[in-house]
Every structure is written in C-alpha cells, then in structure tokens.
Design a protein around this motif. Structure first.
Motif, PDB file in Angstrom:
ATOM      1  N   ALA A 194       0.850  -1.200   0.000  1.00 46.47           N
ATOM      2  CA  ALA A 194       0.000   0.000   0.000  1.00 46.47           C
ATOM      3  C   ALA A 194       0.881   1.244   0.000  1.00 46.47           C
ATOM      4  O   ALA A 194       0.694   2.162  -0.818  1.00 46.47           O
ATOM      5  N   LEU A 199      -0.463   4.720  -0.964  1.00 47.26           N
ATOM      6  CA  LEU A 199      -1.680   4.697  -0.144  1.00 47.26           C
ATOM      7  C   LEU A 199      -1.318   4.886   1.328  1.00 47.26           C
ATOM      8  O   LEU A 199      -0.248   4.463   1.764  1.00 47.26           O
ATOM      9  N   VAL A 360      -4.915  -0.632   5.689  1.00 49.02           N
ATOM     10  CA  VAL A 360      -4.893   0.208   4.491  1.00 49.02           C
ATOM     11  C   VAL A 360      -6.095   1.159   4.534  1.00 49.02           C
ATOM     12  O   VAL A 360      -7.249   0.718   4.666  1.00 49.02           O
ATOM     13  N   THR A 362      -9.145   3.189   3.806  1.00 49.76           N
ATOM     14  CA  THR A 362     -10.181   2.912   2.803  1.00 49.76           C
ATOM     15  C   THR A 362     -10.492   4.128   1.926  1.00 49.76           C
ATOM     16  O   THR A 362     -11.181   3.981   0.910  1.00 49.76           O
ATOM     17  N   ALA A 364      -8.749   5.498  -0.141  1.00 46.73           N
ATOM     18  CA  ALA A 364      -8.188   5.342  -1.482  1.00 46.73           C
ATOM     19  C   ALA A 364      -8.800   4.168  -2.251  1.00 46.73           C
ATOM     20  O   ALA A 364      -8.416   3.879  -3.380  1.00 46.73           O
ATOM     21  N   ILE A 365      -9.773   3.473  -1.624  1.00 44.26           N
ATOM     22  CA  ILE A 365     -10.290   2.214  -2.196  1.00 44.26           C
ATOM     23  C   ILE A 365     -11.769   2.365  -2.560  1.00 44.26           C
ATOM     24  O   ILE A 365     -12.543   2.969  -1.809  1.00 44.26           O
ATOM     25  N   VAL A 372      -7.981   0.126  -6.027  1.00 44.00           N
ATOM     26  CA  VAL A 372      -7.422   1.415  -5.618  1.00 44.00           C
ATOM     27  C   VAL A 372      -7.955   2.445  -6.624  1.00 44.00           C
ATOM     28  O   VAL A 372      -7.880   2.217  -7.836  1.00 44.00           O
ATOM     29  N   ASN A 373      -8.511   3.537  -6.120  1.00 41.27           N
ATOM     30  CA  ASN A 373      -9.164   4.503  -7.020  1.00 41.27           C
ATOM     31  C   ASN A 373      -8.240   4.982  -8.133  1.00 41.27           C
ATOM     32  O   ASN A 373      -8.676   5.159  -9.270  1.00 41.27           O
ATOM     33  N   THR A 374      -6.957   5.175  -7.807  1.00 37.40           N
ATOM     34  CA  THR A 374      -6.035   5.734  -8.801  1.00 37.40           C
ATOM     35  C   THR A 374      -5.255   4.651  -9.569  1.00 37.40           C
ATOM     36  O   THR A 374      -4.514   4.959 -10.482  1.00 37.40           O
ATOM     37  N   TYR A 379      -5.937  -4.157  -6.133  1.00 33.18           N
ATOM     38  CA  TYR A 379      -7.093  -4.315  -5.240  1.00 33.18           C
ATOM     39  C   TYR A 379      -6.632  -4.720  -3.835  1.00 33.18           C
ATOM     40  O   TYR A 379      -5.633  -5.425  -3.700  1.00 33.18           O
ATOM     41  N   PHE A 380      -7.370  -4.318  -2.815  1.00 29.66           N
ATOM     42  CA  PHE A 380      -7.107  -4.744  -1.432  1.00 29.66           C
ATOM     43  C   PHE A 380      -8.414  -5.265  -0.841  1.00 29.66           C
ATOM     44  O   PHE A 380      -9.455  -4.592  -0.958  1.00 29.66           O
ATOM     45  N   LEU A 385      -7.313  -4.318   5.067  1.00 29.17           N
ATOM     46  CA  LEU A 385      -7.945  -2.987   5.020  1.00 29.17           C
ATOM     47  C   LEU A 385      -8.238  -2.500   6.445  1.00 29.17           C
ATOM     48  O   LEU A 385      -8.322  -3.303   7.382  1.00 29.17           O
TER      49      LEU A 385
END
Ligand SMILES: Cc1cc2nc3c(=O)[nH]c(=O)nc-3n(C[C@H](O)[C@H](O)[C@H](O)COP(=O)(O)OP(=O)(O)OC[C@H]3O[C@@H](n4cnc5c(N)ncnc54)[C@H](O)[C@@H]3O)c2cc1C
Length: 410
Positions: A194, A199, A360, A362, A364-365, A372-374, A379-380, A385
């Motif tokens: 991450a 992240l 991690v 959330t 950013a998810i 991951v948005n970007t 994926y996580f 998380l």
C-alpha cells in the motif's frame, strides 16, 4: 486482462512456456480464496499465491478449531474503521445467508453457539476444504510455500516476482490479512505494498486480544485461573455483556477480547460483576429483610465462591451481618461490584491477537470493487484494510463479503 510468466532473464518477453492469467491474488486466506473462486467462475484465469505451507491457516485455528464463520446479525455497526460507511455496500451485497447457502451446498453441518454466531459442528477444516474444492472447480491455481517478491505497475497491468519468476498480470489482489499470529503466516507485505503505491495505512494495533496484568495482580489472580463468569465490561466507548475468563497470564474471555478493541495503553476498564443484579436496592432490602445474613454468604451465592472471596480480599470488605452495613458501606459495595476499575498492564499483543485494528486506509479504495481509485489494476480485500470486526464471526463475514465483491468486479 492477461498474465504472462517467464524467468527473470526473460522479463517482458513472450516465450513458448509462458502461462496466461488475468489476476494474481496474494494470500490464500479467507478473503483471497473466496475472491479467487468468484473470479474463476466468471471465466478469469486466477492464481493464488501464499508463502505459507497451508491455505487458510487462520480459518483452521479459528473458533477453537470450529470456525465461527459468520454472524447472522452482521451490519456495518459491528466494525471499526476510520470510515464507518465503507463496509456497508459489500456487506449488503454478500450477506451471512449467502455464505450459509454455500456451507449447506457442501453438506457442512453447523451450530448456532450463541445468538447469530454460526460455527462448524465438526471442524474448521470443512470450511478450508470447501473453499479449495470450489477453487478447483473454478479452475483456480493455488501456489503454496511460494514467496512473492517485487511488484510494479506495467502499463495497464502489473509485473511481480512469484517464487523467483517474473509474472505479468492484468490485476493484483492483495489479501494478505493482518499482523496477528506471525507463526500462522501473517506479514506486513500488504501494508508495504500500500505504501509503495502511495496509499496511507492507518495505525495498526493488536485487537481481540487478552489483557496482561502486573506481577502483583498475577499473584492475586492465580487462585482464579480457569474461572469464567458473566460480566458487563466498559472500556472507552465500548460496552459488552459477555463472559470474562481468568487465566494464569491475566484476563481473557469474550468480554475482555471485545474490550481490547477499545483499549489504549494507560486506559482503565470497568467491570460490573453482577450485571443482572441491582446491588444497591438488593443490599438495602436485605438489610431490612435478612439483617443477620452475612455479606460474604450473600456474595458467595450470587458470584462464584472463589471470585467472591477474592473481591472481598482485594477491596478489604469486612464480612459482617447485613444489619451492620451503613449507607456508605453499601455505596462502596456498589462501586466495587458494579463499577470495579482495573488498569491492565498491556495486552498479549500480536502473538495471540485475533485481529489487527487499522490497516490500508479505505479512502483510497472503491467500496464497490475494492480497486485502488487511482490504480485500477490493484485491489485490497479482507483484514489488510482498515475494517476490523467485533468478536463473533464478523471478521470472516467481512473477508467473504469483500472477497466476493472484488471477485465480481475483476
Ligand atoms: C486464533 C484466531 C481465531 C479467529 N477466530 C475467528 C472466528 O472464529 N471468527 C471470525 O470471524 N474471525 C476469526 N478470526 C479472525 C479471522 O481469522 C481473520 O479476520 C480472517 O482470517 C481475515 O481473512 P483474510 O483473508 O483477510 O486474512 P488471512 O485469513 O489472515 O489470510 C492472509 C493470507 O495471506 C498470506 N500472506 C501474508 N503475508 C504474505 C506474504 N508476504 N506473501 C504471501 N502470502 C502472505 C498468509 O499466509 C495468509 O494465508 C480469528 C483469528 C485468529 C488469529
């Protein structure tokens, strides 16, 4: 999405022996396996990689070997997270009933040990076998005892080193779980990944973990080791009515495990030893109706004998007839029985904790796809998380729900 596998000196080249996958899932635990089979049934070529020698080691250990695999009352309110709304979508789409249907399709017998808490009737092995069978049917490749090395973004896919070989994949799902019980395969890889991809990771802390006590208290508690009694515990903003268990190391049992998720070093926990008894009213009434009855006799009737004796000793209460109890005495008794204050020395930490609080971030998810948005190819899912459940089957339900949501979105 395509995955290519080649030896390190062939990086990026396509050779005759190359394999093609769509997704590599790191972690053959609860979330990773259910995500894999979900994606596999959708026709994706899926490989699950784990450095441990066995899949689902935590599942095997869970619930005293019987795996409390879900809780029928699961809602997002059963989870701790910096973003309490994050879990809502996945939990609504994959409910405890969905997992129960899967269990029933495999003929696995289960029991409701406490309200809503479903456990295997025989062994947690049934759950792991079921997941591996489903993975087999879905064409998922599971590689155990396989270390994962460097991971980097490559175009719209990813390149990573698996068991010393470079692999190109359309997507990587990180399902490496939390930090608890390193001997079961836990590692910080998920958090490192991450951070590598920019992240944030919220502070991690061992939770659902027994409390330790100072050496002085250890000596006082020794005579109570093995004793369990129902209590109401309060810690920070949490309160739970569950059994407390005295151990030779300190305080455990569901009440203490739940409280540990709210506890920070230095904090006091408050215990109501008689949650079903209105102590003040009872003692005032006994003073009139049974003036010659001794305090110790009454305490020995409403509490386990050993505990009543210990409480009298800790608080220097004199055993005397009810008639001799002053209002001040009754106040002290109410305080000591209904709001007993205790400062743990610490917790047993990662060695025995069931879960990790934090993880991690959330923010950013995507709560729909777990990407991951970007970085749409990363994926996580699961416990890595910053979503942590209370005791009672909620953590597995989160693993199933986040894994399925991701498997459907890949
Ligand atoms: C003793 C114990 C009892 C529990 N009992 C219950 C219960 O009854 N009910 C409940 O709901 N929850 C319970 N939990 C919590 C539950 O087990 C976890 O929340 C759940 O397993 C999380 O699923 P996950 O797939 O995210 O992670 P995990 O199941 O932990 O899986 C992560 C996987 O990733 C692998 N991995 C980690 N690092 C690497 C790496 N560097 N390279 C390759 N692979 C890696 C690990 O080997 C592991 O197989 C218990 C936990 C413990 C420790």
């Amino acid at each position: 999405m395509a995955l290519l596998e080649c030896s390190p000196n062939q990086q990026g080249k396509v050779g005759a022996e190359m394999k093609t996958y769509d997704v590599v899932i790191i972690g053959a635990g609860a979330a990773g396996l259910i995500c894999a089979l979900t994606a596999g049934y959708r026709g994706l070529r899926v490989r699950v990689v784990d450095h441990a020698s066995k899949a689902g080691k935590k599942i095997l250990m869970s619930g005293g070997g019987r795996c409390n695999f879900t809780n029928l009352a699961t809602t997002s309110a059963n989870f701790f997270s910096r973003n309490p709304h994050f879990s809502i979508s996945a939990l609504k789409r994959y409910t405890p009933q969905h997992f129960v249907e899967l269990i029933e399709r495999h003929g696995i017998e289960y029991v409701e040990k406490a309200p809503g808490q479903l456990f295997c009737a025989h062994s947690a092995k049934d759950v792991v076998s079921m997941l591996l069978t489903e993975c087999g049917w879905a064409g998922v490749e599971v590689s155990l005892s396989t270390p994962v090395g460097d991971i980097e973004r490559l175009g719209d896919g990813m390149r990573l080193e698996i068991g010393g070989r470079m692999v190109h994949t359309g997507a990587v799902v990180v399902a490496t779980g939390g930090l608890s019980i390193p001997t079961l395969g836990a590692s910080g890889l998920g958090y490192d990944l991450a951070r590598q991809f920019g992240l944030a990771v919220t502070e991690t802390r061992a939770a659902l973990v027994p409390f330790t006590v100072t050496s002085q208290w250890k000596a006082s508690l020794a005579s109570l080791s093995g004793l369990s009694c129902p209590v109401l515990v309060k810690c920070g903003d949490g309160q739970y009515r569950e059994p407390l268990l005295f151990t030779h190391r300190g305080l455990s049992g569901p009440a203490m495990l739940q409280a540990s998720s709210h506890w920070q070093p230095g904090m006091t926990i408050e215990i109501d030893w008689l949650p079903s008894i209105p102590v003040e009213e009872t003692l005032r009434a006994l003073r009139l109706s049974a003036p010659r009855r001794h305090l110790g006799t009454w305490l020995g009737e409403v509490l386990p004998k050993r505990l009543s004796q210990a409480l009298m000793q800790w608080q220097a209460w004199k055993d005397r007839p009810m008639a001799e109890l002053s209002n001040t005495d009754i106040e002290a008794l109410v305080q000591g029985l209904k709001a007993w204050q205790f400062k743990p020395a610490g917790t047993e930490g990662w060695r025995t904790a069931e879960v990790t609080l934090g993880g991690v971030d959330t923010d950013a998810i995507s709560s729909k796809t777990f990407a991951v948005n970007t970085i749409p190819q990363l994926y996580f899912i699961g416990e890595v998380l910053d979503v942590t459940g209370q005791l009672g089957g909620f953590n597995f339900q989160w693993a199933w729900a986040s894994g399925v949501a991701c498997g459907q979105a890949l």
